[in-house]
Design an enzyme around this catalytic site. Structure first.
Site, PDB file in Angstrom:
ATOM      1  N   HIS A  81      11.403  21.263  27.124  1.00 56.44           N
ATOM      2  CA  HIS A  81      11.749  20.997  28.533  1.00 56.44           C
ATOM      3  C   HIS A  81      11.242  19.642  29.000  1.00 56.44           C
ATOM      4  O   HIS A  81      11.642  19.170  30.048  1.00 56.44           O
ATOM      5  CB  HIS A  81      11.196  22.114  29.419  1.00 56.44           C
ATOM      6  CG  HIS A  81      11.906  23.422  29.207  1.00 56.44           C
ATOM      7  ND1 HIS A  81      12.850  23.909  30.076  1.00 56.44           N
ATOM      8  CD2 HIS A  81      11.856  24.307  28.182  1.00 56.44           C
ATOM      9  CE1 HIS A  81      13.328  25.056  29.619  1.00 56.44           C
ATOM     10  NE2 HIS A  81      12.737  25.321  28.466  1.00 56.44           N
TER      11      HIS A  81
ATOM     12  N   ASP B 271      10.325  12.636  33.529  1.00 59.62           N
ATOM     13  CA  ASP B 271      10.496  14.071  33.722  1.00 59.62           C
ATOM     14  C   ASP B 271      11.550  14.549  32.739  1.00 59.62           C
ATOM     15  O   ASP B 271      12.560  13.856  32.544  1.00 59.62           O
ATOM     16  CB  ASP B 271      10.961  14.350  35.160  1.00 59.62           C
ATOM     17  CG  ASP B 271      10.377  15.647  35.699  1.00 59.62           C
ATOM     18  OD1 ASP B 271      10.191  16.570  34.895  1.00 59.62           O
ATOM     19  OD2 ASP B 271      10.107  15.715  36.909  1.00 59.62           O
TER      20      ASP B 271
HETATM   21  C1  G6P Z   1       6.446  22.152  33.289  1.00 63.04           C
HETATM   22  C2  G6P Z   1       6.455  22.620  31.856  1.00 63.04           C
HETATM   23  C3  G6P Z   1       6.455  24.135  31.794  1.00 63.04           C
HETATM   24  C4  G6P Z   1       5.308  24.699  32.618  1.00 63.04           C
HETATM   25  C5  G6P Z   1       5.390  24.180  34.044  1.00 63.04           C
HETATM   26  C6  G6P Z   1       4.226  24.654  34.902  1.00 63.04           C
HETATM   27  O1  G6P Z   1       7.651  22.445  33.897  1.00 63.04           O
HETATM   28  O2  G6P Z   1       7.564  22.080  31.167  1.00 63.04           O
HETATM   29  O3  G6P Z   1       6.319  24.578  30.463  1.00 63.04           O
HETATM   30  O4  G6P Z   1       5.297  26.102  32.612  1.00 63.04           O
HETATM   31  O5  G6P Z   1       5.387  22.776  34.004  1.00 63.04           O
HETATM   32  O6  G6P Z   1       3.016  24.272  34.333  1.00 63.04           O
HETATM   33  P1  G6P Z   1       1.877  25.326  33.986  1.00 63.04           P
HETATM   34  O7  G6P Z   1       0.852  24.567  33.213  1.00 63.04           O
HETATM   35  O8  G6P Z   1       1.395  25.811  35.307  1.00 63.04           O
HETATM   36  O9  G6P Z   1       2.514  26.417  33.198  1.00 63.04           O
END
Ligand code: G6P
Length: 574
Positions: A268, A469
């Site tokens: 992602h 991003d």
């Molecule tokens: C980004 C990453 C995700 C992640 C999200 C939230 O979008 O690509 O994999 O889950 O951030 O971050 P966190 O560390 O809170 O899961």
């Protein structure tokens, strides 16, 4: 011979063949997908009362140890039911070619209707839980809402109690299987390696990387442990789809345990150019791990090229089982119609009305991002100061609402950023505020999506300018939320993956605060006709590529890649 049919899809089961394709079939999905089965003599049966169903039951009762099933599976698409009763209308090729190929084709046509989908991500949003921040969790929820399956990952809890099996709960056709992390594992795997090393690396922030061998070993260990727990849940017909940078080695760990199911991976985040990625100590291990996947999906063609060129530097072993290891750019979409509806309803909510009346007729500029250095929030605040300095007529004409839920607060870099932003917002407000107006409203809390959708709809400008991003789904949500008769303008970083499709936005370089300020000023002044034209082009793209088309495209490509190669190997990047 028996023929099962549904819509335009027919599967011919030849009871005298000797292939193992039936192992790929899931009985329950079979029944749901093919309610009626027509036997060779022309008699129609309910699926549960057909010879093929009885054979499937027999097969499944014997579990994995039953000798190979004796079914041959052919495919016929778009044949009238009457003609499906014999094999003679099938293309000659399908009567001769291996059954697997045709079953697999049938899977492709119907988006893998017959297999169980196993989604794996670091974070899992439990049905009763609070929605996780970030677009990934929202996207997986959207996929599973329409297509049941299993969602496996970290529970979000830290616990030092060891449990060999995951906690499992099922709701609305989705099984949630989660594991806790010990304090030490959480520190090494999540805070130190995934978010202290990989995240800055993937976002081109080499200066912020902290590399620690012990943390890397911890990251590999957690991936191995997760693989062992996931493997115990798998059935032969499952299709596994792993998400994001926390879990790069998971596919290889599953292969080490003998898992031969199709395994896809979707990154992602951006993927940096080889010179940057290969500056990571022990990067070879991660690049080799990418080799275990049948398919790797990334957000943009640039990411695909960068990953392929990094993998070319290491002799990566393909997934085995005669399959391909492909890289495909497949930009993630949103549930466009649903989000537009959420915004239409949200605009009538008490929260949105409150926000609207607090603006006292001023334009709303809005940003919504996790508190993360990749989002370039200090630059956005600085750009607002430039706007107010260089175009003083804009003073008191707008309010900039920046919604920024805290994130990864145990990582030191995020703590520093939080302090920096608080003082930056204070500085700009202190300098420009009037007794009845402050330029920046900085909200450091999570806002429910339904509320956010209403806020986005009443905004004149969406200000989304990350340094880098992977995609940025908020940019897409801003577009989907707009009122078609009077849409707002998106000011978007050219380094967000969303810029590929949202190229009628005002694209800016996030490092250039003057350029951002100018774009915001132009957005505030943009005539309705131009706003509509730009919005329609972007909305068109959002309607063409939704989260459902993304899911189907990924699963179709995964199935194709996982099919044992029968012809020449294809190039890795498609
Ligand atoms: C980004 C990453 C995700 C992640 C999200 C939230 O979008 O690509 O994999 O889950 O951030 O971050 P966190 O560390 O809170 O899961």
């Amino acid at each position: 011979m028996t023929v099962a049919h549904r819509d335009g899809l027919a599967l011919h089961f030849d009871c005298h063949g000797t292939t193992e394709t039936l192992t790929l079939l899931n009985r329950h999905r079979f029944q749901a997908s093919f309610p009626q089965v027509v036997a060779a003599n022309g008699n129609a049966h309910d699926a549960a009362d057909s010879p093929i169903w009885r054979r499937m039951n027999e097969f499944s009762h014997h579990g994995r140890t039953l000798p190979r099933s004796r079914f041959r599976v052919y495919r016929a698409i778009d044949l009238p039911v009457g003609e499906m009763q014999t094999g003679k209308h099938l293309p000659a090729r399908s009567r001769e070619s291996p059954a697997d190929e045709y079953l697999e084709q049938a899977f492709i046509e119907k988006g893998l209707l017959l297999s169980r989908l196993i989604m794996v991500s670091n974070r899992v949003t439990l049905p009763a839980g609070v929605a996780a921040a970030g677009g990934l969790a929202v996207a997986i929820s959207d996929v599973l809402r329409e297509r049941s399956g299993v969602w496996f990952g970290w529970s979000g809890k830290i616990s030092n109690r060891r449990s060999a099996s995951p906690s499992v709960t099922t709701e609305a056709g989705v099984t949630y299987a989660t594991v806790d992390l010990s304090e030490a594992d959480h520190l090494a795997y999540y805070s130190s390696y995934a978010n202290g090393t990989l995240w800055p690396l993937l976002h081109y922030r080499l200066g912020l990387i902290a590399f620690d061998h012990l943390a890397f070993d911890g990251y590999l260990k957690v991936n191995r442990n997760m693989a062992a727990r996931l493997a115990a849940l798998l059935q032969p017909d499952d299709v596994i789809w792993i998400h994001d940078y926390h879990l790069i080695p998971l596919g290889a760990a599953l292969r080490d345990l003998g898992v031969s199911n199709p395994i896809g991976f979707f990154l992602h985040t951006p993927f940096p150019v080889a010179e940057v990625f290969c500056s990571l100590p022990r990067h070879e291990i991660l690049l080799q791990a990418f080799g275990a996947y049948d398919l790797i999906g990334v957000q943009t063609p640039t990411d695909a090229r960068s990953l392929a060129s990094s993998m070319e530097r290491v002799a990566v072993t393909p997934p085995g089982f005669g399959r391909r290891n492909r890289i495909l750019p497949l930009p993630i979409g949103i549930d466009t119609a649903n989000f537009a509806e959420l915004a239409r309803q949200g605009v009538r909510s008490a929260d949105t009305s409150r926000l609207k009346s607090s603006l006292a007729g001023r334009d709303l500029i809005i940003g919504a991002d996790r508190l993360d250095y990749s989002k370039a929030l200090p630059n956005r605040f600085a750009a607002i100061a430039v706007l107010l300095t260089d175009w003083p007529e804009t003073r008191s004409s707008f309010t900039y609402l920046q919604i920024t839920p805290p994130s990864r607060s145990e990582v030191p870099e995020y703590q520093r950023l939080r302090r920096e932003l608080e003082s930056a917002a204070g500085r700009v407000n202190g300098k420009f505020a009037e007794c009845d107006w402050t330029p920046i409203r900085y909200v450091n809390r999570t806002t429910p999506r339904s509320k956010l959708a209403g806020y986005l709809r009443i905004a004149r400008v969406g200000l989304i300018t990350p340094f880098r991003d992977g995609m940025n789904l908020v940019a897409k949500e801003f577009v989907a939320a707009q009122d078609p008769a009077d849409p707002g303008v998106l000011v978007l970083s050219k380094f967000a993956g969303a810029a590929y499709e949202m190229n009628s936005a005002l694209l800016v370089n996030p490092y250039d605060t003057h350029e951002i300020a100018l774009a915001v000023r132009n957005a505030l002044k943009m005539p309705l006709l131009e706003r509509r034209k730009r919005w329609e082009l972007m909305m068109d793209a959002l309607q063409r590529n939704t989260v459902a088309t993304w899911r189907d495209a990924f699963l179709r490509a995964l199935t194709e890649a996982a099919r044992p190669a029968i012809s020449q190997p294809e190039p890795r990047v498609a």
